[in-house]
Write a protein that holds these residues in place. Structure first.
Motif, PDB file in Angstrom:
ATOM      1  N   HIS A 126      -8.689 -11.755  27.464  1.00 39.38           N
ATOM      2  CA  HIS A 126      -8.733 -13.000  26.696  1.00 39.38           C
ATOM      3  C   HIS A 126      -7.301 -13.443  26.404  1.00 39.38           C
ATOM      4  CE1 HIS A 126      -7.918 -13.535  22.321  1.00 39.38           C
ATOM      5  NE2 HIS A 126      -7.462 -12.325  22.492  1.00 39.38           N
ATOM      6  N   ASP A 127      -7.090 -14.754  26.376  1.00 42.91           N
ATOM      7  CA  ASP A 127      -5.741 -15.279  26.079  1.00 42.91           C
ATOM      8  C   ASP A 127      -5.440 -15.076  24.601  1.00 42.91           C
ATOM      9  OD1 ASP A 127      -6.001 -18.050  28.383  1.00 42.91           O
ATOM     10  OD2 ASP A 127      -5.052 -16.048  28.547  1.00 42.91           O
ATOM     11  N   PRO A 128      -4.355 -14.377  24.283  1.00 44.71           N
ATOM     12  CA  PRO A 128      -4.016 -14.158  22.867  1.00 44.71           C
ATOM     13  C   PRO A 128      -3.925 -15.492  22.132  1.00 44.71           C
ATOM     14  CG  PRO A 128      -2.569 -12.881  24.293  1.00 44.71           C
ATOM     15  CD  PRO A 128      -3.360 -13.774  25.191  1.00 44.71           C
ATOM     16  N   ALA A 129      -4.632 -15.586  21.011  1.00 45.42           N
ATOM     17  CA  ALA A 129      -4.676 -16.870  20.283  1.00 45.42           C
ATOM     18  C   ALA A 129      -3.400 -17.100  19.497  1.00 45.42           C
ATOM     19  CB  ALA A 129      -5.887 -16.865  19.355  1.00 45.42           C
ATOM     20  N   GLY A 130      -2.704 -16.024  19.181  1.00 43.15           N
ATOM     21  CA  GLY A 130      -1.436 -16.163  18.463  1.00 43.15           C
ATOM     22  C   GLY A 130      -1.607 -16.671  17.037  1.00 43.15           C
ATOM     23  N   THR A 131      -2.855 -16.651  16.553  1.00 40.51           N
ATOM     24  CA  THR A 131      -3.074 -17.162  15.199  1.00 40.51           C
ATOM     25  C   THR A 131      -2.349 -16.295  14.174  1.00 40.51           C
ATOM     26  OG1 THR A 131      -5.247 -16.379  15.868  1.00 40.51           O
ATOM     27  CG2 THR A 131      -5.184 -18.414  14.601  1.00 40.51           C
ATOM     28  N   ALA A 132      -1.789 -16.943  13.192  1.00 42.69           N
ATOM     29  CA  ALA A 132      -1.146 -16.219  12.088  1.00 42.69           C
ATOM     30  C   ALA A 132      -2.010 -16.405  10.848  1.00 42.69           C
ATOM     31  CB  ALA A 132       0.251 -16.774  11.855  1.00 42.69           C
ATOM     32  N   PHE A 133      -1.949 -15.463   9.968  1.00 40.26           N
ATOM     33  CA  PHE A 133      -2.621 -15.653   8.671  1.00 40.26           C
ATOM     34  C   PHE A 133      -1.681 -15.081   7.619  1.00 40.26           C
ATOM     35  CE2 PHE A 133      -3.688 -11.345   7.483  1.00 40.26           C
ATOM     36  CZ  PHE A 133      -3.661 -10.663   8.684  1.00 40.26           C
ATOM     37  N   ASN A 134      -1.891 -15.418   6.388  1.00 37.74           N
ATOM     38  CA  ASN A 134      -1.039 -14.860   5.352  1.00 37.74           C
ATOM     39  C   ASN A 134      -1.827 -14.651   4.073  1.00 37.74           C
ATOM     40  OD1 ASN A 134       1.080 -13.757   4.120  1.00 37.74           O
ATOM     41  ND2 ASN A 134       2.510 -15.410   4.580  1.00 37.74           N
ATOM     42  N   LEU A 135      -1.326 -13.773   3.259  1.00 39.94           N
ATOM     43  CA  LEU A 135      -1.958 -13.499   1.965  1.00 39.94           C
ATOM     44  C   LEU A 135      -0.926 -13.819   0.904  1.00 39.94           C
ATOM     45  CD1 LEU A 135      -3.841 -10.046   2.248  1.00 39.94           C
ATOM     46  CD2 LEU A 135      -4.811 -12.342   2.179  1.00 39.94           C
ATOM     47  N   ALA A 136      -1.394 -14.347  -0.222  1.00 37.19           N
ATOM     48  CA  ALA A 136      -0.468 -14.677  -1.307  1.00 37.19           C
ATOM     49  C   ALA A 136       0.405 -13.454  -1.622  1.00 37.19           C
ATOM     50  CB  ALA A 136      -1.265 -15.084  -2.546  1.00 37.19           C
ATOM     51  N   GLY A 137       1.680 -13.707  -1.751  1.00 35.55           N
ATOM     52  CA  GLY A 137       2.580 -12.613  -2.124  1.00 35.55           C
ATOM     53  C   GLY A 137       3.220 -11.936  -0.930  1.00 35.55           C
ATOM     54  N   PHE A 138       2.738 -12.285   0.279  1.00 38.88           N
ATOM     55  CA  PHE A 138       3.341 -11.677   1.468  1.00 38.88           C
ATOM     56  C   PHE A 138       4.127 -12.723   2.244  1.00 38.88           C
ATOM     57  CE2 PHE A 138       1.601  -7.416   1.556  1.00 38.88           C
ATOM     58  CZ  PHE A 138       0.506  -7.510   0.700  1.00 38.88           C
ATOM     59  N   SER A 139       5.164 -12.262   2.944  1.00 40.94           N
ATOM     60  CA  SER A 139       6.052 -13.214   3.641  1.00 40.94           C
ATOM     61  C   SER A 139       5.556 -13.562   5.042  1.00 40.94           C
ATOM     62  CB  SER A 139       7.444 -12.578   3.751  1.00 40.94           C
ATOM     63  OG  SER A 139       7.303 -11.297   4.382  1.00 40.94           O
ATOM     64  N   SER A 140       4.712 -12.703   5.637  1.00 43.05           N
ATOM     65  CA  SER A 140       4.278 -12.996   7.011  1.00 43.05           C
ATOM     66  C   SER A 140       3.022 -12.208   7.379  1.00 43.05           C
ATOM     67  CB  SER A 140       5.387 -12.567   7.987  1.00 43.05           C
ATOM     68  OG  SER A 140       5.482 -11.134   7.973  1.00 43.05           O
ATOM     69  N   THR A 141       2.408 -12.593   8.492  1.00 35.60           N
ATOM     70  CA  THR A 141       1.236 -11.864   8.995  1.00 35.60           C
ATOM     71  C   THR A 141       1.612 -10.418   9.288  1.00 35.60           C
ATOM     72  OG1 THR A 141       0.494 -13.902  10.045  1.00 35.60           O
ATOM     73  CG2 THR A 141      -0.516 -11.873  10.819  1.00 35.60           C
ATOM     74  N   GLY A 142       2.786 -10.253   9.882  1.00 35.85           N
ATOM     75  CA  GLY A 142       3.249  -8.906  10.226  1.00 35.85           C
ATOM     76  C   GLY A 142       3.380  -8.022   8.990  1.00 35.85           C
ATOM     77  N   ALA A 143       3.855  -8.624   7.887  1.00 37.80           N
ATOM     78  CA  ALA A 143       4.010  -7.852   6.641  1.00 37.80           C
ATOM     79  C   ALA A 143       2.636  -7.468   6.083  1.00 37.80           C
ATOM     80  CB  ALA A 143       4.791  -8.673   5.618  1.00 37.80           C
ATOM     81  N   VAL A 144       1.703  -8.414   6.068  1.00 32.87           N
ATOM     82  CA  VAL A 144       0.350  -8.117   5.573  1.00 32.87           C
ATOM     83  C   VAL A 144      -0.245  -6.967   6.395  1.00 32.87           C
ATOM     84  CG1 VAL A 144      -2.006  -8.997   5.293  1.00 32.87           C
ATOM     85  CG2 VAL A 144      -0.065 -10.516   4.871  1.00 32.87           C
ATOM     86  N   LYS A 145      -0.148  -7.101   7.718  1.00 30.38           N
ATOM     87  CA  LYS A 145      -0.755  -6.085   8.595  1.00 30.38           C
ATOM     88  C   LYS A 145      -0.066  -4.738   8.433  1.00 30.38           C
ATOM     89  CE  LYS A 145      -1.630  -7.142  12.837  1.00 30.38           C
ATOM     90  NZ  LYS A 145      -1.424  -7.677  14.207  1.00 30.38           N
ATOM     91  N   SER A 146       1.250  -4.759   8.280  1.00 28.79           N
ATOM     92  CA  SER A 146       1.977  -3.481   8.151  1.00 28.79           C
ATOM     93  C   SER A 146       1.603  -2.769   6.857  1.00 28.79           C
ATOM     94  CB  SER A 146       3.483  -3.748   8.224  1.00 28.79           C
ATOM     95  OG  SER A 146       3.799  -4.299   9.487  1.00 28.79           O
ATOM     96  N   TRP A 147       1.403  -3.526   5.764  1.00 23.99           N
ATOM     97  CA  TRP A 147       0.980  -2.885   4.510  1.00 23.99           C
ATOM     98  C   TRP A 147      -0.467  -2.401   4.601  1.00 23.99           C
ATOM     99  CZ3 TRP A 147       3.981  -0.727   1.227  1.00 23.99           C
ATOM    100  CH2 TRP A 147       5.301  -1.196   1.078  1.00 23.99           C
ATOM    101  N   LEU A 148      -1.330  -3.185   5.224  1.00 19.19           N
ATOM    102  CA  LEU A 148      -2.727  -2.736   5.379  1.00 19.19           C
ATOM    103  C   LEU A 148      -2.780  -1.488   6.259  1.00 19.19           C
ATOM    104  CD1 LEU A 148      -4.673  -6.128   5.869  1.00 19.19           C
ATOM    105  CD2 LEU A 148      -4.778  -4.572   3.896  1.00 19.19           C
ATOM    106  N   ALA A 149      -1.976  -1.484   7.335  1.00 19.53           N
ATOM    107  CA  ALA A 149      -1.940  -0.313   8.221  1.00 19.53           C
ATOM    108  C   ALA A 149      -1.429   0.910   7.460  1.00 19.53           C
ATOM    109  CB  ALA A 149      -1.040  -0.609   9.426  1.00 19.53           C
TER     110      ALA A 149
END
Ligand code: HEM
Length: 196
Positions: free
Chosen positions: A50-73
């Protein structure tokens, strides 16, 4: 293997005295192994085609999708560490409370449930990538994690398993998540700092 009789938990197969259920032979291992392969290869194939959608999401208090995912991980990995320690308690390798089995079961559930949305974003938005060894190992072990986790859940329903099987499969689940964390969240924090 020494089994802690106090660690009353459904993670343990039934005692050897229970009569073997018909048809419980090789299929007890074959079915979980085939399901593990199907899940891992299925996720990898989806991530590849599947073609990567590249969608980003964010949560209040976080600077980026990568930061949210890294903390959840990191939360997921933290609960996986609790699962490892509680497993050592269940098997009598470490002193532990009578409820170490319950702790093992619930920390495993939380570790898995927290990892799922992160992996969904990886597969949908980023796909299965191989452009460098870190990302290749991350993608491979990310798929393997879900495959071997499925096998463990199926094996838990089996009776009369050899004492070494669940620790090995549990160890593979833990190792896969550790490599996934090292190749993503740790890399992220070392590259962009320990930021929210
Ligand atoms: C299911 C298979 C998975 C695949 C195919 C996959 C794929 C990817 C890819 C291609 C990246 C971008 C790497 C980069 O350029 O730095 C990434 C990043 C990341 N992945 Fe995964 N991943 C998977 C599972 C997981 C799981 C299970 C976790 C955590 C429990 C996880 C956590 C992360 C994190 C924290 C990042 C860095 C943040 C970001 O760049 O979005 N991934 N993943």
């Amino acid at each position: 293997m020494t089994v802690d009789p106090n660690a009353a938990t459904q993670d343990f197969p039934s005692p050897p005295s229970a009569p073997a259920r018909p048809g419980g032979g090789a299929s007890r291992y074959l079915v979980p192994a085939l399901v593990a392969c199907a899940v891992a290869i299925g996720l990898g194939a989806y991530g590849k085609v599947h073609d990567p959608a590249g969608t980003a999401f964010n949560l209040a208090g976080f600077s980026s999708t990568g930061a949210v995912k890294s903390w959840l991980a990191t939360v997921s990995f933290g609960f996986a560490l609790v699962q490892l320690v509680s497993a050592l308690m269940m098997y009598g390798k470490l002193p532990g409370p009578s409820w170490s089995g319950v702790l093992h079961r619930w920390s495993g559930r939380v570790a898995f449930l927290v990892a799922v949305p992160v992996a969904v974003h990886c597969l949908y938005a980023l796909g299965y990538q191989t452009y460098d060894p870190r990302v290749l190992w991350h993608s491979v072990l990310g798929c393997f994690f879900f495959g071997v986790f499925s096998a463990k859940m199926l094996l838990l329903r089996s009776e009369r398993l050899p004492g070494w099987l669940l620790p090995i499969v549990g160890g593979l689940v833990f190792t896969a998540l550790t490599v996934v964390w090292l190749t993503s969240a740790l890399w992220f924090f070392r590259t962009f700092g320990v930021t929210t």
